[in-house]
Design a protein around this motif. Structure first.
Motif, mmCIF file in Angstrom:
data_model
loop_
_atom_site.group_PDB
_atom_site.id
_atom_site.type_symbol
_atom_site.label_atom_id
_atom_site.label_comp_id
_atom_site.label_asym_id
_atom_site.label_seq_id
_atom_site.Cartn_x
_atom_site.Cartn_y
_atom_site.Cartn_z
ATOM 1 N N ASP A 1 63.876 -83.731 -18.927
ATOM 2 C CA ASP A 1 63.848 -82.605 -18.000
ATOM 3 C C ASP A 1 64.091 -81.283 -18.707
ATOM 4 O O ASP A 1 63.779 -80.213 -18.176
ATOM 5 N N SER A 2 64.645 -81.343 -19.907
ATOM 6 C CA SER A 2 64.901 -80.118 -20.659
ATOM 7 C C SER A 2 63.672 -79.654 -21.449
ATOM 8 O O SER A 2 63.674 -78.547 -21.996
ATOM 9 N N ILE B 1 55.764 -77.211 -15.707
ATOM 10 C CA ILE B 1 54.961 -78.028 -14.790
ATOM 11 C C ILE B 1 55.647 -78.128 -13.432
ATOM 12 O O ILE B 1 55.026 -77.912 -12.382
ATOM 13 N N LYS B 2 56.928 -78.471 -13.447
ATOM 14 C CA LYS B 2 57.667 -78.614 -12.195
ATOM 15 C C LYS B 2 57.772 -77.295 -11.440
ATOM 16 O O LYS B 2 57.831 -77.283 -10.202
ATOM 17 N N LEU C 1 58.138 -68.654 -22.304
ATOM 18 C CA LEU C 1 57.568 -69.119 -23.570
ATOM 19 C C LEU C 1 57.953 -68.191 -24.720
ATOM 20 O O LEU C 1 58.296 -68.648 -25.818
ATOM 21 N N GLU C 2 57.907 -66.895 -24.478
ATOM 22 C CA GLU C 2 58.263 -65.942 -25.530
ATOM 23 C C GLU C 2 59.738 -66.056 -25.923
ATOM 24 O O GLU C 2 60.111 -65.830 -27.076
ATOM 25 N N GLU C 3 60.550 -66.435 -24.970
ATOM 26 C CA GLU C 3 61.988 -66.572 -25.229
ATOM 27 C C GLU C 3 62.315 -67.817 -26.054
ATOM 28 O O GLU C 3 63.288 -67.831 -26.815
ATOM 29 N N ASN C 4 61.491 -68.854 -25.899
ATOM 30 C CA ASN C 4 61.819 -70.144 -26.515
ATOM 31 C C ASN C 4 60.896 -70.564 -27.655
ATOM 32 O O ASN C 4 61.198 -71.543 -28.352
#
Length: 416
Positions: free
Chosen positions: A275-276, A283-284, A304-307
């Motif tokens: 879930d992480s 998706i969820k 997305l940019e943060e991770n």
């Protein structure tokens, strides 16, 4: 059932296009091939057919002066409705330009009152259809998701809904960068059904949505207008969630297009997924019944940019000039951070502009398999009054089941 069949045959006849490059007769028999045409500032020589379908052809053309290769779509407006749709597509493409992740639209013209020519860039690195699913390379997956989402954000920022977002419509240009295409179904209209809507209004809207969407990607709000949910750009977010599911897990969350499953958001995440996981979280956040709860494209981009890092790099290796390598890209499996696949210079693109796809046979088989699966579950004489209330004749067995719902079919449908 009629909606499913109508949508499937629309996909085959008008939205699914052939580009069988081994069929030389297709290329040589078309009278347009070999001609030189003037389209505004471009003098173009038509080299070959790269796609064809119910409404026209897509040709590979080359600028006589610069030798630049383009894709030229030739569409025939058989009636006022098709003419309106073609002109709407031109307007949408014009409004979306320029954007790094939306297919570049060069110009357009008319041969006569009924034949339209649309000139756009030629994407030489194929499409998502050419990539082995699920995408094992995590960096590649992140880039595809991010770049596709940038294109969605651009559309939604000016109030345009794509309505037919799917794997076939994600291409890679000659630099290996994502390009979103197929704006033949795009619209700037939105709807908010309520108790005052008449059955005729609901029926007309549902018919329109069936013409411009693909069954497996349809969200609850267009399958049942009695849910009284807003119908707007959030349609694309649901479809984007389904697309991500395909990329992540190699299959569709609603492969059978079952109406009740979609309305109740009844899909499963594989047990071996965490879930992480960032993509699972997205998706969820996208596949939710209420459109107001779906994560907007801007928030997905921020997440997305943060991770993640290096999201603007090519998703596949750029097209090269050596024609000696194999045509189909190979994605390394089992190695999360393996190098990106090599895309050969001789590879032909899967051009999916206004519904063109590279492999008509493969895609048609997938569509028909979806229809057959749907028939097995939904070929029943019944009507949905609401998402939870069905009216139908009493189930039968034996000879009576030839003209009435068979009790086993009803049982299988309800249990699904």
């Amino acid at each position: 059932m009629s909606d499913i069949l109508r949508s499937a045959f629309n996909n085959i006849s008008s939205n699914v296009w052939s580009s069988d490059h081994n069929n030389d007769s297709v290329h040589s028999d078309n009278p347009f091939v070999g001609q030189t045409i003037d389209l505004k500032a471009n003098k173009l020589r038509v080299e070959r057919v790269i796609a064809e379908g119910g409404f026209g052809f897509v040709f590979r053309v080359r600028d006589v002066k610069t030798s630049t290769v383009y894709a030229l779509k030739r569409l025939i407006a058989s009636d006022n409705e098709s003419k309106k749709e073609i002109e709407s597509e031109i307007q949408v493409l014009t409004r979306l330009q320029p954007h790094k992740h939306i297919m570049e639209f060069i110009s357009w013209g008319k041969i006569n009152q009924n034949i339209y020519l649309l000139l756009c860039e030629y994407c030489g690195c194929g499409s998502l259809q050419d990539i082995k699913l699920p995408v094992a390379n995590q960096q590649q997956l992140n880039r595809i998701v991010y770049q596709t989402c940038l294109a969605i954000e651009r559309m939604h920022s000016i109030g345009i809904t794509h309505r037919d977002l799917k794997i076939e419509n994600i291409l890679f240009d000659n630099n290996g960068i994502v390009k979103l295409c197929d704006f033949g179904s795009a619209t700037s209209d939105s709807y908010l059904p309520d108790l005052n809507w008449t059955p005729i209004q609901r029926s007309l809207l549902e018919d329109e949505m069936c013409r411009h969407t693909t069954p497996m990607y349809r969200p609850p709000e267009i399958l049942d207008t009695y849910l009284h949910l807003p119908i707007n750009t959030a349609i694309d977010i649901w479809a984007f969630g389904c697309l991500l599911y395909c990329l992540k897990f190699g299959r569709h969350p609603f492969e059978d297009s079952a109406k009740l499953r979609i309305i109740n958001c009844n899909y499963t995440i594989p047990n071996n997924s965490s879930d992480s996981d960032l993509i699972v979280r997205i998706i969820k956040s996208c596949i939710k019944v209420d459109p107001n709860e779906r994560m907007p494209a801007t928030d997905i981009i921020g997440l997305l940019e943060e991770n993640c890092v290096d999201l603007n790099a090519p998703c596949v290796n750029p097209r090269q000039t050596t024609p000696t390598q194999p045509t189909n890209p190979v994605i390394p499996s089992g190695v999360p951070n393996a190098p990106l696949p090599q895309i050969p210079g001789s590879a032909q693109p899967s051009f999916s502009f206004s519904g063109f796809t590279r492999y008509i046979k493969d895609t048609s088989n997938k569509v028909m398999q979806t229809v057959q699966n749907s028939i097995a579950r939904q070929d029943l004489d019944m009507s949905f009054l609401t998402s939870r209330l069905i009216v139908m004749s009493y189930p039968a067995e034996g000879l009576e089941s030839a003209y009435r719902n068979h009790i086993e079919d009803v049982k299988a449908f309800l249990e699904s």
